[in-house]
Motif scaffolding. Structure first.
Motif, PDB file in Angstrom:
ATOM      1  N   UNK A 135       0.679  -1.257  -0.043  1.00  0.00           N
ATOM      2  CA  UNK A 135       0.002   0.029   0.070  1.00  0.00           C
ATOM      3  C   UNK A 135       0.993   1.015  -0.165  1.00  0.00           C
ATOM      4  N   UNK A 136       2.007   1.060  -0.170  1.00  0.00           N
ATOM      5  CA  UNK A 136       3.068   2.252  -0.019  1.00  0.00           C
ATOM      6  C   UNK A 136       2.957   3.320  -0.892  1.00  0.00           C
ATOM      7  N   UNK A 137       2.445   3.130  -2.323  1.00  0.00           N
ATOM      8  CA  UNK A 137       2.002   4.198  -3.222  1.00  0.00           C
ATOM      9  C   UNK A 137       1.128   5.282  -2.650  1.00  0.00           C
ATOM     10  N   UNK A 138      -0.036   4.538  -2.171  1.00  0.00           N
ATOM     11  CA  UNK A 138      -1.259   5.369  -1.528  1.00  0.00           C
ATOM     12  C   UNK A 138      -0.663   6.316  -0.410  1.00  0.00           C
ATOM     13  N   UNK A 139       0.060   5.590   0.496  1.00  0.00           N
ATOM     14  CA  UNK A 139       0.524   6.293   1.589  1.00  0.00           C
ATOM     15  C   UNK A 139       1.434   7.362   1.260  1.00  0.00           C
ATOM     16  N   UNK A 140       2.564   7.233   0.392  1.00  0.00           N
ATOM     17  CA  UNK A 140       3.462   8.207  -0.050  1.00  0.00           C
ATOM     18  C   UNK A 140       2.463   9.256  -0.735  1.00  0.00           C
ATOM     19  N   UNK A 141       1.722   9.104  -1.565  1.00  0.00           N
ATOM     20  CA  UNK A 141       0.928  10.015  -2.168  1.00  0.00           C
ATOM     21  C   UNK A 141       0.225  10.915  -1.170  1.00  0.00           C
ATOM     22  N   UNK A 142      -0.341  10.128  -0.050  1.00  0.00           N
ATOM     23  CA  UNK A 142      -1.241  11.024   0.854  1.00  0.00           C
ATOM     24  C   UNK A 142      -0.150  11.870   1.800  1.00  0.00           C
ATOM     25  N   UNK A 143       0.721  11.316   2.392  1.00  0.00           N
ATOM     26  CA  UNK A 143       1.718  12.027   3.304  1.00  0.00           C
ATOM     27  C   UNK A 143       2.262  13.158   2.285  1.00  0.00           C
ATOM     28  N   UNK A 144       2.592  12.796   1.260  1.00  0.00           N
ATOM     29  CA  UNK A 144       3.181  14.069   0.492  1.00  0.00           C
ATOM     30  C   UNK A 144       2.299  15.305   0.315  1.00  0.00           C
ATOM     31  N   UNK A 145       0.989  14.802   0.012  1.00  0.00           N
ATOM     32  CA  UNK A 145       0.127  16.011  -0.221  1.00  0.00           C
ATOM     33  C   UNK A 145      -0.107  16.837   1.195  1.00  0.00           C
ATOM     34  N   UNK A 146      -0.379  16.107   2.303  1.00  0.00           N
ATOM     35  CA  UNK A 146      -0.774  16.989   3.575  1.00  0.00           C
ATOM     36  C   UNK A 146       0.554  17.489   4.082  1.00  0.00           C
ATOM     37  N   UNK A 147       1.620  16.783   3.941  1.00  0.00           N
ATOM     38  CA  UNK A 147       2.889  17.556   4.553  1.00  0.00           C
ATOM     39  C   UNK A 147       3.224  18.613   3.956  1.00  0.00           C
ATOM     40  N   UNK A 148       2.998  18.801   2.496  1.00  0.00           N
ATOM     41  CA  UNK A 148       3.304  19.820   1.668  1.00  0.00           C
ATOM     42  C   UNK A 148       2.298  20.946   1.844  1.00  0.00           C
ATOM     43  N   UNK A 149       1.127  20.683   1.568  1.00  0.00           N
ATOM     44  CA  UNK A 149       0.037  21.799   1.473  1.00  0.00           C
ATOM     45  C   UNK A 149      -0.476  22.175   2.829  1.00  0.00           C
ATOM     46  N   UNK A 150      -0.218  21.459   3.992  1.00  0.00           N
ATOM     47  CA  UNK A 150      -0.585  21.836   5.051  1.00  0.00           C
ATOM     48  C   UNK A 150       0.742  22.105   6.019  1.00  0.00           C
ATOM     49  N   UNK A 151       1.527  21.067   6.089  1.00  0.00           N
ATOM     50  CA  UNK A 151       2.654  21.327   7.147  1.00  0.00           C
ATOM     51  C   UNK A 151       3.423  22.488   6.659  1.00  0.00           C
ATOM     52  N   UNK A 152       3.953  22.345   5.276  1.00  0.00           N
ATOM     53  CA  UNK A 152       5.138  23.365   4.844  1.00  0.00           C
ATOM     54  C   UNK A 152       4.440  25.110   4.986  1.00  0.00           C
ATOM     55  N   UNK A 153       3.041  24.852   4.505  1.00  0.00           N
ATOM     56  CA  UNK A 153       2.440  26.311   4.261  1.00  0.00           C
ATOM     57  C   UNK A 153       2.149  26.770   5.878  1.00  0.00           C
ATOM     58  N   UNK A 154       1.973  25.912   6.893  1.00  0.00           N
ATOM     59  CA  UNK A 154       1.741  26.405   8.110  1.00  0.00           C
ATOM     60  C   UNK A 154       3.151  26.901   8.639  1.00  0.00           C
ATOM     61  N   UNK A 155       4.355  26.181   8.451  1.00  0.00           N
ATOM     62  CA  UNK A 155       5.610  26.476   8.774  1.00  0.00           C
ATOM     63  C   UNK A 155       5.944  27.902   8.349  1.00  0.00           C
ATOM     64  N   UNK A 156       5.473  28.304   6.915  1.00  0.00           N
ATOM     65  CA  UNK A 156       5.960  29.404   6.385  1.00  0.00           C
ATOM     66  C   UNK A 156       5.042  30.628   7.077  1.00  0.00           C
ATOM     67  N   UNK A 157       3.947  30.425   7.435  1.00  0.00           N
ATOM     68  CA  UNK A 157       3.011  31.261   7.873  1.00  0.00           C
ATOM     69  C   UNK A 157       3.734  31.659   9.486  1.00  0.00           C
ATOM     70  N   UNK A 158       4.105  30.621  10.182  1.00  0.00           N
ATOM     71  CA  UNK A 158       4.232  31.047  11.482  1.00  0.00           C
ATOM     72  C   UNK A 158       5.769  31.668  11.296  1.00  0.00           C
ATOM     73  N   UNK A 159       6.799  31.347  10.425  1.00  0.00           N
ATOM     74  CA  UNK A 159       7.721  31.923  10.187  1.00  0.00           C
ATOM     75  C   UNK A 159       7.714  33.469  10.141  1.00  0.00           C
ATOM     76  N   UNK A 160       7.221  33.712   8.907  1.00  0.00           N
ATOM     77  CA  UNK A 160       7.131  34.995   8.660  1.00  0.00           C
ATOM     78  C   UNK A 160       6.313  35.905   9.518  1.00  0.00           C
ATOM     79  N   UNK A 161       5.170  35.343  10.238  1.00  0.00           N
ATOM     80  CA  UNK A 161       4.526  36.188  10.896  1.00  0.00           C
ATOM     81  C   UNK A 161       5.407  36.537  12.410  1.00  0.00           C
ATOM     82  N   UNK A 162       5.857  35.582  12.979  1.00  0.00           N
ATOM     83  CA  UNK A 162       6.686  35.799  14.026  1.00  0.00           C
ATOM     84  C   UNK A 162       7.956  36.705  13.923  1.00  0.00           C
ATOM     85  N   UNK A 163       8.497  36.494  12.791  1.00  0.00           N
ATOM     86  CA  UNK A 163       9.680  37.270  12.466  1.00  0.00           C
ATOM     87  C   UNK A 163       9.445  38.819  12.280  1.00  0.00           C
ATOM     88  N   UNK A 164       8.313  38.972  11.553  1.00  0.00           N
ATOM     89  CA  UNK A 164       7.815  40.292  11.053  1.00  0.00           C
ATOM     90  C   UNK A 164       6.980  40.967  12.152  1.00  0.00           C
TER      91      UNK A 164
END
Ligand code: LEU
Length: 502
Positions: free
Chosen positions: A377-406
């Motif tokens: 089931x690896x391909x499904x899991x990879x696809x799902x993790x990739x989607x959420x970690x990018x579109x939720x994880x990285x974006x959240x990290x970028x928001x926190x970083x810019x807002x806190x620094x600024x």
């Protein structure tokens, strides 16, 4: 023991490593599909806007933070503000998650380089990749059925990564980039030129570059452009912070950032040209229009559609080795950068040597990669993790970083002065506006809209329990990882504000 911080041999070493990190699987297997789906030529407009308004500015922010505060992401943010260490570990956690599946795709690419030689996929590449090779289950889920023949390539990838890590920043990471990046450029250039001479190549390019301006008013297209830029430039999850912390005191940050940013996008567009010229050939051979072709996105594009095309063309095996070999080279230098984020952070916190930290992390990640992604089931899991970690994880990290620094610690003027200290290219006030206002607003809209659609519509029709477990679970894991690692006792940081690197 106060060991001296590792360093690049000079600015060129850093620049090559920064480009090597940015240019990766994202450029070759993600960008062409994303561009095609989002309006073809018209996508280039949002893409350029995203590059200039978010990509380059956050790249500068990462560089300034890493270089000024001299550390891995947790160290940098701890020195920046009280409680900041948790944000740093959140970024490390994102890198850790990506590292675990990125290695798997790299292992596929390595296998397919060899498969290209005798076109091992026979006359049904779809059945070969999904069936024979991945032994993919019919339904997404969590099976512990490890696919035996995936293990050897995976093991070799992890050993290679560990080897480079143990050698260190200058002798390992920098040397690997100095060797692989030029080689990649040569191999890929040959591939693109060959592709341009295929029958139907121009039809392919037309499909990619004919603008569909109607798409410009479609918010999803803009979101896709901003989404592509973060992963592609390796920004907002610790990589560039870590890499710039190994730069010497007198280094030109902003000019280097500009070169790295534009080099990455140029490679991305080059990959788009190569891939679409090739797709044009396929369309011509099968007598259909390029826009009627299927399988132009995600892993299928590289691992099913390309093999199909390779089998159709004269000299296919050579083309295949060039294509998959390029994926391996590009992916490996990115893989090394993402591993360095985790290794450096663990090393600093627990006062470990390079070898110990690398063995620990590669060992844990390697095990996870097998249990989650090398199963049926690896391909499904990879696809799902990739989607959420990018579109939720990285974006959240970028928001926190810019807002806190600024807005939290209000360090933008200081960081801008730091960027401009030795730089030929001077960063102006526009940078404050972008980091403090434009980027956070844009990303908040993006996060809201993606989060909402993931909650309401799910993703790819996968079952809800599965998305909760593997998608939201990956994001939850990153948060818990951040809190736990922040709480763990570690080496005391004796550095004071006035000992900053300036
Ligand atoms: N920037 C890399 C790429 O485009 C990915 C990153 C996670 C190292 O593939």
């Amino acid at each position: 023991k106060a060991t001296k911080r590792e360093q690049w041999s000079g600015q060129t070493g850093f620049l090559l490593a920064a480009i090597g990190s940015a240019v990766g699987l994202g450029n070759i297997w993600r960008f062409p599909g994303v561009a095609y789906e989002n309006g073809g030529g018209a996508f280039l407009i949002p893409y350029l806007v995203a590059l200039l308004t978010a990509g380059i500015p956050i790249l500068f922010l990462d560089y300034a933070l890493g270089h000024r505060y001299q550390g891995s992401a947790p160290t940098v943010f701890r020195r920046l503000f009280r409680g900041g260490e948790a944000l740093g570990w959140f970024q490390v956690a994102i890198s850790f998650v990506i590292m675990c599946y990125y290695g798997v795709i790299l292992a596929w690419a390595a296998s397919f380089t060899i498969f290209s030689v005798n076109e091992a996929w026979g006359d049904d590449p779809t059945a070969f990749f999904l069936g024979d090779y991945l032994e993919l289950a019919d339904e997404p889920g969590l099976s512990l059925d490890v696919v035996g023949h995936l293990l050897l390539p995976l093991l070799l990838v992890w050993l290679a990564v560990m080897f480079v890590m143990v050698l260190g920043v200058q002798n390992g990471v920098e040397k690997a980039n100095k060797l692989f990046l030029p080689l990649l450029v040569v191999l890929f250039a040959i591939l693109v030129v060959r592709a341009l001479f295929l029958d139907g190549a121009m039809e392919g390019l037309n499909a990619l570059f004919t603008p569909d301006f109607g798409q410009l008013t479609n918010t999803d297209v803009w979101l896709a452009a901003y989404g592509q830029i973060f992963f592609s430039l390796s920004i907002a999850f610790g990589i560039m912070i870590t890499y710039s912390s190994y730069l010497r005191r007198k280094s030109d940050l902003a000019s280097t950032g500009l070169v790295a940013g534009f080099a990455n996008s140029s490679f991305e567009i080059l990959a788009g040209i190569g891939v679409f010229a090739t797709l044009g050939f396929m369309a011509a051979q099968s007598g259909v229009g390029v826009n009627e072709l299927e399988g132009i996105t995600g892993p299928i594009l590289s691992f099913v559609t390309f093999p199909q095309i390779i089998s159709m063309m004269p000299g296919g095996p050579i083309f295949g080795v060039l294509f998959f070999g390029s994926l391996v080279l590009a992916g490996f230098t990115s893989m090394v950068s993402i591993t360095q984020v985790v290794v450096a952070a663990v090393q600093e916190k627990f006062d470990l040597g390079r070898a110990a930290a690398s063995a620990l992390i590669v060992g844990v990640c390697g095990t996870i990669s097998i249990l989650l992604f090398a199963t049926t089931t690896g391909l499904y899991t990879l696809d799902t993790v990739d989607k959420y970690i990018n579109e939720i994880g990285i974006i959240t990290s970028a928001i926190l970083m810019t807002v806190i620094v600024a807005w939290g610690v209000r360090k933008l003027p200081e960081l801008r002065a730091h960027l401009n200290r030795v730089s030929v290219f001077q960063v102006g006030m526009w940078w404050h506006w972008l980091i403090a206002v434009v980027v956070p607003i844009m990303l908040l809209v993006m996060l809201g809209s993606t989060g909402y659609s993931l909650l309401i519509d799910g993703y790819e029709g996968y079952p809800t329990w599965y998305l909760n477990l593997m998608g939201w679970g990956a994001v939850g894991f990153a948060i818990i990882f951040a809190l736990v690692f922040t709480a763990l006792p570690g080496r005391r940081d004796r550095r004071h504000e006035d000992e900053l690197f300036d």
